[in-house]
Design a protein around this motif. Structure first.
Motif, PDB file in Angstrom:
ATOM      1  N   LEU A 191       0.814  -1.206   0.000  1.00 50.18           N
ATOM      2  CA  LEU A 191       0.000   0.000   0.000  1.00 50.18           C
ATOM      3  C   LEU A 191       0.854   1.265   0.000  1.00 50.18           C
ATOM      4  N   LYS A 192       1.983   1.227   0.696  1.00 48.16           N
ATOM      5  CA  LYS A 192       2.876   2.390   0.726  1.00 48.16           C
ATOM      6  C   LYS A 192       3.502   2.661  -0.635  1.00 48.16           C
ATOM      7  N   SER A 193       3.520   1.656  -1.506  1.00 45.05           N
ATOM      8  CA  SER A 193       4.147   1.811  -2.823  1.00 45.05           C
ATOM      9  C   SER A 193       3.182   2.312  -3.895  1.00 45.05           C
ATOM     10  N   LEU A 194       1.886   2.387  -3.582  1.00 40.73           N
ATOM     11  CA  LEU A 194       0.892   2.683  -4.612  1.00 40.73           C
ATOM     12  C   LEU A 194       0.856   4.162  -4.993  1.00 40.73           C
ATOM     13  N   THR A 195       0.654   4.399  -6.277  1.00 45.80           N
ATOM     14  CA  THR A 195       0.434   5.757  -6.765  1.00 45.80           C
ATOM     15  C   THR A 195      -1.042   6.115  -6.617  1.00 45.80           C
ATOM     16  N   GLU A 196      -1.364   7.374  -6.858  1.00 46.50           N
ATOM     17  CA  GLU A 196      -2.769   7.803  -6.772  1.00 46.50           C
ATOM     18  C   GLU A 196      -3.633   7.039  -7.761  1.00 46.50           C
ATOM     19  N   ASP A 197      -3.120   6.851  -8.974  1.00 46.20           N
ATOM     20  CA  ASP A 197      -3.875   6.100  -9.979  1.00 46.20           C
ATOM     21  C   ASP A 197      -4.091   4.660  -9.537  1.00 46.20           C
ATOM     22  N   GLU A 198      -3.097   4.055  -8.912  1.00 46.05           N
ATOM     23  CA  GLU A 198      -3.218   2.664  -8.465  1.00 46.05           C
ATOM     24  C   GLU A 198      -4.240   2.527  -7.336  1.00 46.05           C
ATOM     25  N   TRP A 199      -4.310   3.511  -6.461  1.00 50.63           N
ATOM     26  CA  TRP A 199      -5.323   3.480  -5.407  1.00 50.63           C
ATOM     27  C   TRP A 199      -6.734   3.465  -5.995  1.00 50.63           C
ATOM     28  N   ASN A 200      -6.884   4.016  -7.194  1.00 52.67           N
ATOM     29  CA  ASN A 200      -8.193   4.088  -7.842  1.00 52.67           C
ATOM     30  C   ASN A 200      -8.389   3.033  -8.926  1.00 52.67           C
ATOM     31  N   ALA A 201      -7.478   2.062  -8.997  1.00 48.91           N
ATOM     32  CA  ALA A 201      -7.584   1.017 -10.012  1.00 48.91           C
ATOM     33  C   ALA A 201      -8.749   0.075  -9.690  1.00 48.91           C
ATOM     34  N   GLN A 202      -9.394  -0.431 -10.734  1.00 52.91           N
ATOM     35  CA  GLN A 202     -10.495  -1.371 -10.579  1.00 52.91           C
ATOM     36  C   GLN A 202      -9.955  -2.758 -10.243  1.00 52.91           C
ATOM     37  N   THR A 203     -10.621  -3.451  -9.316  1.00 53.27           N
ATOM     38  CA  THR A 203     -10.231  -4.817  -8.974  1.00 53.27           C
ATOM     39  C   THR A 203     -11.218  -5.810  -9.575  1.00 53.27           C
ATOM     40  N   VAL A 204     -10.921  -7.111  -9.437  1.00 57.92           N
ATOM     41  CA  VAL A 204     -11.853  -8.130  -9.929  1.00 57.92           C
ATOM     42  C   VAL A 204     -13.117  -8.175  -9.083  1.00 57.92           C
ATOM     43  N   ALA A 205     -13.082  -7.595  -7.889  1.00 55.58           N
ATOM     44  CA  ALA A 205     -14.311  -7.411  -7.104  1.00 55.58           C
ATOM     45  C   ALA A 205     -15.048  -6.233  -7.733  1.00 55.58           C
ATOM     46  N   ARG A 206     -16.061  -6.515  -8.492  1.00 56.52           N
ATOM     47  CA  ARG A 206     -16.618  -5.554  -9.445  1.00 56.52           C
ATOM     48  C   ARG A 206     -17.042  -4.218  -8.840  1.00 56.52           C
ATOM     49  N   LEU A 207     -17.473  -4.231  -7.583  1.00 52.23           N
ATOM     50  CA  LEU A 207     -17.945  -2.992  -6.962  1.00 52.23           C
ATOM     51  C   LEU A 207     -16.835  -2.211  -6.281  1.00 52.23           C
ATOM     52  N   TRP A 208     -15.628  -2.747  -6.266  1.00 50.41           N
ATOM     53  CA  TRP A 208     -14.562  -2.158  -5.453  1.00 50.41           C
ATOM     54  C   TRP A 208     -13.329  -1.774  -6.248  1.00 50.41           C
ATOM     55  N   LYS A 209     -12.853  -0.556  -5.979  1.00 51.26           N
ATOM     56  CA  LYS A 209     -11.531  -0.138  -6.416  1.00 51.26           C
ATOM     57  C   LYS A 209     -10.517  -0.590  -5.355  1.00 51.26           C
ATOM     58  N   VAL A 210      -9.236  -0.355  -5.622  1.00 43.17           N
ATOM     59  CA  VAL A 210      -8.189  -0.761  -4.688  1.00 43.17           C
ATOM     60  C   VAL A 210      -8.420  -0.162  -3.300  1.00 43.17           C
ATOM     61  N   LYS A 211      -8.760   1.108  -3.246  1.00 42.99           N
ATOM     62  CA  LYS A 211      -8.952   1.768  -1.949  1.00 42.99           C
ATOM     63  C   LYS A 211     -10.107   1.138  -1.180  1.00 42.99           C
ATOM     64  N   ASP A 212     -11.154   0.732  -1.886  1.00 41.58           N
ATOM     65  CA  ASP A 212     -12.277   0.069  -1.231  1.00 41.58           C
ATOM     66  C   ASP A 212     -11.855  -1.264  -0.613  1.00 41.58           C
ATOM     67  N   VAL A 213     -11.021  -2.006  -1.320  1.00 43.18           N
ATOM     68  CA  VAL A 213     -10.553  -3.296  -0.804  1.00 43.18           C
ATOM     69  C   VAL A 213      -9.703  -3.090   0.446  1.00 43.18           C
ATOM     70  N   ALA A 214      -8.831  -2.069   0.410  1.00 41.73           N
ATOM     71  CA  ALA A 214      -8.031  -1.760   1.592  1.00 41.73           C
ATOM     72  C   ALA A 214      -8.928  -1.381   2.765  1.00 41.73           C
ATOM     73  N   SER A 215      -9.983  -0.628   2.500  1.00 45.37           N
ATOM     74  CA  SER A 215     -10.939  -0.259   3.541  1.00 45.37           C
ATOM     75  C   SER A 215     -11.635  -1.491   4.106  1.00 45.37           C
ATOM     76  N   HIS A 216     -11.961  -2.436   3.239  1.00 45.77           N
ATOM     77  CA  HIS A 216     -12.619  -3.670   3.682  1.00 45.77           C
ATOM     78  C   HIS A 216     -11.688  -4.486   4.586  1.00 45.77           C
ATOM     79  N   LEU A 217     -10.415  -4.520   4.267  1.00 46.18           N
ATOM     80  CA  LEU A 217      -9.454  -5.206   5.131  1.00 46.18           C
ATOM     81  C   LEU A 217      -9.402  -4.555   6.509  1.00 46.18           C
ATOM     82  N   LEU A 218      -9.452  -3.238   6.539  1.00 49.27           N
ATOM     83  CA  LEU A 218      -9.475  -2.535   7.821  1.00 49.27           C
ATOM     84  C   LEU A 218     -10.744  -2.895   8.598  1.00 49.27           C
TER      85      LEU A 218
END
Length: 278
Positions: free
Chosen positions: A24-51
């Protein structure tokens, strides 16, 4: 629960958490907003779900605090709907948090949650059962193993979205897929076949393995024997396996890409294995 198939994962939680924070510390702003295979979630959403997983685990299991009283849940699908609603409300609320705040909270709560899990008696009944394995009561060691699959899966969703490798290793992936295979017998719970019928799933490469279910007088039993002659045999690669069995991909998306030998109908039924609450 078959004792010989017990899976120990507690020692891997700090490893996964350390790799997550580095990622997570290595991610760029664009990467934080990248779409994941979890269709409703971007990267930041997945990180939030882990929290959310860390915070809810600490609140309920360590502190005995469950928040608002939920409406009665009378079926598996009602439970899934309830959890989806919880997840959505959380990810929507945490959109106001910065990536840096998320990282800091994940780092501190990850350590606290791992420490708490160490205090649980592995043989006592868990607070929540592992419903996707068809269990109404689960021991703590299996609850902990289920939590491991959550941490692995969501970190891998992030890595897949930003094209960064790191956890598809024998040390980390094999326990993850091994735990998911507890859903294999449950996938055939309503399928009655001749005693001795064998269905096998083989996850290829050195990080995978073989899992079989055998029909007995009392139902389907899971084992990891090196069985060469099965009534249905599915060969699938690791990347496809984690996406399929987490319901990120559908059986229709992979049926032409996996190798099925023997009874095709049974093989395609095995592709419906789901080891998440979905």
């Amino acid at each position: 629960m078959q004792d010989q198939l017990r899976i120990t994962t507690l020692h891997l939680f700090p490893v996964l958490d350390k790799l997550l924070i580095e990622l997570l510390k290595s991610l760029t702003e664009d990467e934080w907003n990248a779409q994941t295979v979890a269709r409703l979630w971007k990267v930041k959403d997945v990180a939030s779900h882990l929290l959310d997983g860390n915070l809810r685990g600490l609140s309920m299991s360590r502190d005995g605090y469950f928040g608002e009283k939920a409406s009665p849940v009378n079926s598996f699908q009602e439970l899934v709907a309830f959890l989806n609603k919880l997840n959505l409300s959380w990810t929507n609320a945490t959109k106001r948090l910065s990536p840096q705040v998320l990282i800091e909270l994940l780092e501190t709560t990850g350590e606290q949650y791992s420490a708490h899990l160490q205090t649980l008696n592995p043989d006592e009944n868990a607070l929540f059962s592992v419903a996707w394995a068809g269990q109404e009561i689960s021991p703590n060691w299996f609850h902990i193993a289920r939590e491991y699959t959550e941490k692995f899966l969501h970190q891998q969703q992030i890595r897949d979205a930003v094209n960064k490798s790191g956890i598809m290793t024998r040390e980390l992936f094999y326990p993850f897929i091994d735990i998911m295979m507890y859903a294999f017998p449950h996938t055939f719970k309503d399928t009655v076949l001749d005693e001795g019928t064998i269905i096998s799933i083989i996850v290829s490469t050195a990080i995978g393995g073989q899992w079989n279910i055998v029909r007995t007088k009392t139902g389907w039993k899971l084992n990891k024997d090196n069985i060469q002659t099965s009534d249905a045999r599915i060969m699938i690669d690791p990347d496809m396996a984690w996406k399929l069995f987490s319901k990120s991909w559908t059986p229709q998306m992979v049926s032409s890409k996996v190798e099925i030998t023997g009874n095709r109908e049974l093989g395609e039924q095995a592709l419906r294995l789901v080891a998440v609450m979905a």
